[in-house]
Design a protein around this motif. Structure first.
Motif, PDB file in Angstrom:
ATOM      1  N   ALA A 260      -5.589  -8.104   3.242  1.00 24.95           N
ATOM      2  CA  ALA A 260      -4.141  -7.996   3.015  1.00 24.95           C
ATOM      3  C   ALA A 260      -3.461  -7.309   4.193  1.00 24.95           C
ATOM      4  CB  ALA A 260      -3.877  -7.220   1.724  1.00 24.95           C
ATOM      5  N   ILE A 261      -4.121  -6.312   4.758  1.00 25.89           N
ATOM      6  CA  ILE A 261      -3.503  -5.603   5.888  1.00 25.89           C
ATOM      7  C   ILE A 261      -3.553  -6.474   7.145  1.00 25.89           C
ATOM      8  CG2 ILE A 261      -3.743  -3.599   7.401  1.00 25.89           C
ATOM      9  CD1 ILE A 261      -4.561  -2.103   4.718  1.00 25.89           C
TER      10      ILE A 261
ATOM     11  N   GLY B 280     -13.941 -11.528   0.470  1.00 23.78           N
ATOM     12  CA  GLY B 280     -14.502 -11.690  -0.865  1.00 23.78           C
ATOM     13  C   GLY B 280     -15.936 -12.170  -0.830  1.00 23.78           C
ATOM     14  N   MET B 281     -16.266 -13.022  -1.773  1.00 21.33           N
ATOM     15  CA  MET B 281     -17.666 -13.367  -2.028  1.00 21.33           C
ATOM     16  C   MET B 281     -18.110 -14.660  -1.333  1.00 21.33           C
ATOM     17  SD  MET B 281     -18.305 -10.824  -4.090  1.00 21.33           S
ATOM     18  CE  MET B 281     -19.592 -11.050  -5.310  1.00 21.33           C
TER      19      MET B 281
ATOM     20  N   SER C 169     -13.870 -14.498  -7.504  1.00 24.80           N
ATOM     21  CA  SER C 169     -13.780 -14.848  -6.086  1.00 24.80           C
ATOM     22  C   SER C 169     -13.756 -13.615  -5.203  1.00 24.80           C
ATOM     23  CB  SER C 169     -12.557 -15.714  -5.821  1.00 24.80           C
ATOM     24  OG  SER C 169     -11.393 -14.943  -5.984  1.00 24.80           O
TER      25      SER C 169
ATOM     26  N   HIS D  16     -22.424 -15.791  -4.341  1.00 25.96           N
ATOM     27  CA  HIS D  16     -22.763 -14.596  -5.133  1.00 25.96           C
ATOM     28  C   HIS D  16     -24.221 -14.161  -4.970  1.00 25.96           C
ATOM     29  CE1 HIS D  16     -19.140 -14.889  -8.150  1.00 25.96           C
ATOM     30  NE2 HIS D  16     -18.778 -14.908  -6.902  1.00 25.96           N
TER      31      HIS D  16
ATOM     32  N   ASP E  42     -15.945   1.847   3.248  1.00 28.80           N
ATOM     33  CA  ASP E  42     -16.094   1.393   1.862  1.00 28.80           C
ATOM     34  C   ASP E  42     -14.804   0.739   1.371  1.00 28.80           C
ATOM     35  OD1 ASP E  42     -14.527   3.594   1.736  1.00 28.80           O
ATOM     36  OD2 ASP E  42     -15.755   4.702   0.293  1.00 28.80           O
ATOM     37  N   ILE E  43     -14.004   0.268   2.313  1.00 30.72           N
ATOM     38  CA  ILE E  43     -12.739  -0.366   1.925  1.00 30.72           C
ATOM     39  C   ILE E  43     -13.010  -1.804   1.474  1.00 30.72           C
ATOM     40  CG2 ILE E  43     -10.431  -1.023   2.701  1.00 30.72           C
ATOM     41  CD1 ILE E  43     -10.628   1.281   4.721  1.00 30.72           C
ATOM     42  N   HIS E  44     -12.457  -2.131   0.328  1.00 30.62           N
ATOM     43  CA  HIS E  44     -12.682  -3.462  -0.240  1.00 30.62           C
ATOM     44  C   HIS E  44     -12.120  -4.544   0.683  1.00 30.62           C
ATOM     45  CE1 HIS E  44     -12.402  -6.799  -3.103  1.00 30.62           C
ATOM     46  NE2 HIS E  44     -13.279  -6.152  -3.837  1.00 30.62           N
TER      47      HIS E  44
ATOM     48  N   TYR F 163       0.828  -1.212   0.000  1.00 34.23           N
ATOM     49  CA  TYR F 163       0.000   0.000   0.000  1.00 34.23           C
ATOM     50  C   TYR F 163       0.860   1.259   0.000  1.00 34.23           C
ATOM     51  CZ  TYR F 163      -3.749  -3.239   0.641  1.00 34.23           C
ATOM     52  OH  TYR F 163      -4.626  -4.261   0.443  1.00 34.23           O
TER      53      TYR F 163
ATOM     54  N   HIS G 120     -10.647  -7.256   0.180  1.00 35.31           N
ATOM     55  CA  HIS G 120      -9.299  -7.777  -0.092  1.00 35.31           C
ATOM     56  C   HIS G 120      -8.211  -6.875   0.474  1.00 35.31           C
ATOM     57  CE1 HIS G 120      -9.474 -11.153  -3.256  1.00 35.31           C
ATOM     58  NE2 HIS G 120     -10.223 -11.394  -2.206  1.00 35.31           N
ATOM     59  N   ASP G 121      -8.491  -5.592   0.488  1.00 31.88           N
ATOM     60  CA  ASP G 121      -7.530  -4.671   1.098  1.00 31.88           C
ATOM     61  C   ASP G 121      -7.473  -4.892   2.607  1.00 31.88           C
ATOM     62  OD1 ASP G 121      -6.722  -3.403  -1.268  1.00 31.88           O
ATOM     63  OD2 ASP G 121      -8.508  -2.141  -1.254  1.00 31.88           O
ATOM     64  N   ILE G 122      -8.644  -5.122   3.190  1.00 30.63           N
ATOM     65  CA  ILE G 122      -8.687  -5.397   4.630  1.00 30.63           C
ATOM     66  C   ILE G 122      -7.921  -6.684   4.926  1.00 30.63           C
ATOM     67  CG2 ILE G 122     -10.211  -5.953   6.574  1.00 30.63           C
ATOM     68  CD1 ILE G 122     -12.363  -4.235   5.006  1.00 30.63           C
TER      69      ILE G 122
ATOM     70  N   PHE H  30      -5.580   3.588   5.169  1.00 30.98           N
ATOM     71  CA  PHE H  30      -6.490   4.215   4.205  1.00 30.98           C
ATOM     72  C   PHE H  30      -6.980   5.589   4.679  1.00 30.98           C
ATOM     73  CE2 PHE H  30      -6.398  -0.055   2.715  1.00 30.98           C
ATOM     74  CZ  PHE H  30      -6.461   0.091   1.346  1.00 30.98           C
TER      75      PHE H  30
ATOM     76  N   ASN I  47     -20.302  -5.927  -2.024  1.00 30.81           N
ATOM     77  CA  ASN I  47     -19.371  -6.523  -2.966  1.00 30.81           C
ATOM     78  C   ASN I  47     -18.295  -7.273  -2.170  1.00 30.81           C
ATOM     79  OD1 ASN I  47     -18.059  -7.032  -5.421  1.00 30.81           O
ATOM     80  ND2 ASN I  47     -16.763  -5.233  -5.164  1.00 30.81           N
TER      81      ASN I  47
END
Lengths: 145, 415
Positions: free
Chosen positions: B358-359, B370-371, A38, B375, B350-352, A8, B354-356, B414, B384
């Motif tokens: 990864a951190i 993810g999903m 996914s 779906h 609104d943080i995706h 990041y 995957h970013d969460i 972020f 999402n």
């Protein structure tokens, strides 16, 4: 250094937050959707190609910061490029993310160096590659027509 | 914070049974909050698999020599362990598969395609994992049957009444989860089974989450089919179980044809054994089955009630802590007051996700993002993807504290 910091970096976050290229192009002659099932990255890339030149490019959609930052960098980099140069740039980005290469980037596309760190995170490479793979589909389409 | 809980077992002692808990991730002590994806494996399971591989190794049901005989005994014993664990009363009702997904496909192909007709209806919910919805979409496509969806409350839960609203005398099958892999919500299975049976339908329960986290008695629930996988309950990957009532299984056609499932083979035709052999053609995952038996022995020695209670206590604590984080919105947090297992899903601003993820990863915290192979449910929720933390017997309040601390890093990054 914390691995999260490497992923990041400031430039990535700036590109992620930028909304300049996050829009639809009315009358774009190429539109292509790209999805990572996914994780829910889901973007649409718009290109206006006149002759051999990419005169405008934008994207819409949802995705993680890596996906959207990469899409923003793509727009900034390929706007004004020829189709052949865009294809060449695609190859450089792919080489950097999937093959440990350290390519040279043309003027105006230097931000792309910032996503090199993503290559250390194999599951995130597909996020960074999504817009580029989508671009390639459009470029292939132009070659076919 | 002490890991000694007020319940009947010492989490510290349990943690010593799981060698991986002394490993690090990204240079930090591992905080594993992804057991709903796959659980960690205790030494007893690793030992059971290794014992078979180093000392037995032979195939089952084939040789007359000692090693093959012992392999067959161990494999059969694993099946008996599962029978006792689930309260199965009849022989021939527990089939080994490679996964819960394969079990679900055996039901949909071998039972669904044979017994569901064009005028029939199949009831499913939008809450389902893809493994319990796509197979039924395919049955509907092939047979002309209609898929009907249980109406969900805003938090993604549903009650008996909601199920009854889509039941009719045309309902042939009801396929629902025993516990949501996204929210942990547990539908009232026993009541749903009774209502579905009254309507003349067969009930398929996706037990991939339920069986690993709560006591399940198939006879008491009276379910017709139940599917689950070994790796979510401390067992190995590549082994799953299909439970089915004997008369249903025997009325079905085989799923795979070949060795070990036949009675007689002529040049132009063959006759088949009864379940479970009918569905276990080909050399099975022998070490996996033995490992699953060992996993169930391990879980039983602690007690599923105690495990469930431990998870509930962690879940309450996690919800409390997460609700204090202003950006966090809990998904399907059971405000309907219904039972839930040890899963908490949330969004963070609104943080995706995957970013969460990864951190959190960079802080040594493993969560799923993810999903979640759901779906339709993500679409229903209008999100999402989510971040999901899931708990098991080896998790502690300190794990939850680490998660909340790592969320501070998300905010910093972020900001």
């Amino acid at each position: 250094m914390n691995l999260g910091d490497d992923l990041y970096r400031e430039i990535i976050l700036e590109n992620y937050k930028s909304t300049k290229n996050r829009r639809a192009i009315e009358g774009a002659n190429f539109r292509q959707e790209g999805v990572n099932p996914s994780c829910g990255d889901d973007i649409e890339l718009y290109l206006t190609i006149e002759g051999d030149q990419i005169s405008d490019v934008s994207y819409e959609g949802m995705g993680c910061s890596i996906c959207l930052a990469s899409a923003n960098m793509l727009c900034e980099a390929v706007r004004g490029m020829s189709v052949a140069d865009a294809r060449d740039l695609f190859g450089r980005v792919r080489g950097m993310l999937t093959n440990n290469e350290t390519p040279e980037f043309p003027e105006g596309a230097e931000d792309l160096e910032a996503i090199q760190g993503v290559s250390q995170f194999p599951v995130r490479v597909k996020c960074a590659m999504l817009s580029w793979n989508t671009l390639r589909q459009i470029l292939d389409e132009t070659a076919a027509s | 914070m002490s890991t000694k809980q007020e319940i009947g077992f010492s989490v510290e002692a349990i943690r010593r049974d799981f060698p991986i808990l002394s490993e690090t991730m990204r240079g930090k002590p591992l905080v594993y909050l992804d057991s709903a994806a796959t659980s960690l494996k205790p030494q007893a399971v690793i030992d059971a698999e290794v014992e078979y591989l180093t000392k037995i190794s032979a195939n089952i049901h084939r040789g007359v020599y000692e090693l093959s005989e012992r392999a067959t005994l161990m494999y059969d014993r694993a099946r008996e362990t599962i029978k006792a664990f689930l309260g199965v009363r009849e022989d021939g009702e527990v089939v080994f598969t490679k996964s819960a997904t394969e079990a679900s496909n055996i039901i949909s192909r071998s039972w669904g395609l044979k017994f569901v007709g064009a005028d029939d209806e199949i009831v499913v919910s939008e809450l389902e994992h893809h493994a319990n919805i796509i197979p039924w979409q395919e049955v509907a496509k092939s047979t002309g049957a209609t898929l009907r969806f249980v109406p969900l409350s805003a938090d993604g839960s549903f009650d008996l009444e909601a199920v009854e609203s889509v039941l009719s005398n045309r309902t042939r099958a009801v396929a629902i989860t025993g516990m949501s892999n996204v929210t942990g919500f547990c539908p009232p299975i026993k009541e749903i089974v009774a209502a579905a049976h009254a309507a003349g339908a067969v009930v398929i329960v996706d037990g991939a989450q339920l069986v690993s986290h709560a006591p399940v008695d198939v006879a008491a629930l009276d379910v017709d089919f139940l599917t689950f996988s070994g790796h979510k309950m401390c067992g190995p990957t590549g082994i799953g179980v299909l439970y089915g009532k004997r008369d249903l299984l025997n009325a079905m056609d085989p799923f795979l044809y070949g060795g070990d499932m036949i009675v007689r083979v002529k040049k132009d035709r063959a006759t088949y054994k009864e379940a479970p052999d009918k569905f276990e053609s080909g050399t099975p995952n022998i070490s996996g089955a033995i490992g699953l038996g060992a996993a169930i022995d391990y879980l039983s020695s602690i007690g599923m009630d105690a495990i469930h209670e431990h998870e509930e206590s962690l879940l309450r604590y996690a919800r409390e802590r997460l609700l204090d984080v202003s950006e966090v919105e809990l998904i399907g947090a059971g405000d309907s007051g219904m039972a839930a297992g040890g899963i908490v899903s949330f969004t963070f601003g609104d943080i995706h996700s995957h970013d969460i993820g990864a951190i959190l990863d960079s802080e040594g915290v493993a969560v799923r993002t993810g999903m979640h192979c759901a779906h339709p449910f993500m679409r229903f929720l209008g999100v999402n993807g989510t971040t999901r933390a899931s708990f098991y017997l080896y998790n502690t309040r300190s794990d939850v504290d680490q998660l909340v601390r790592a969320l501070d890093r998300v905010r910093e990054t972020f900001a």
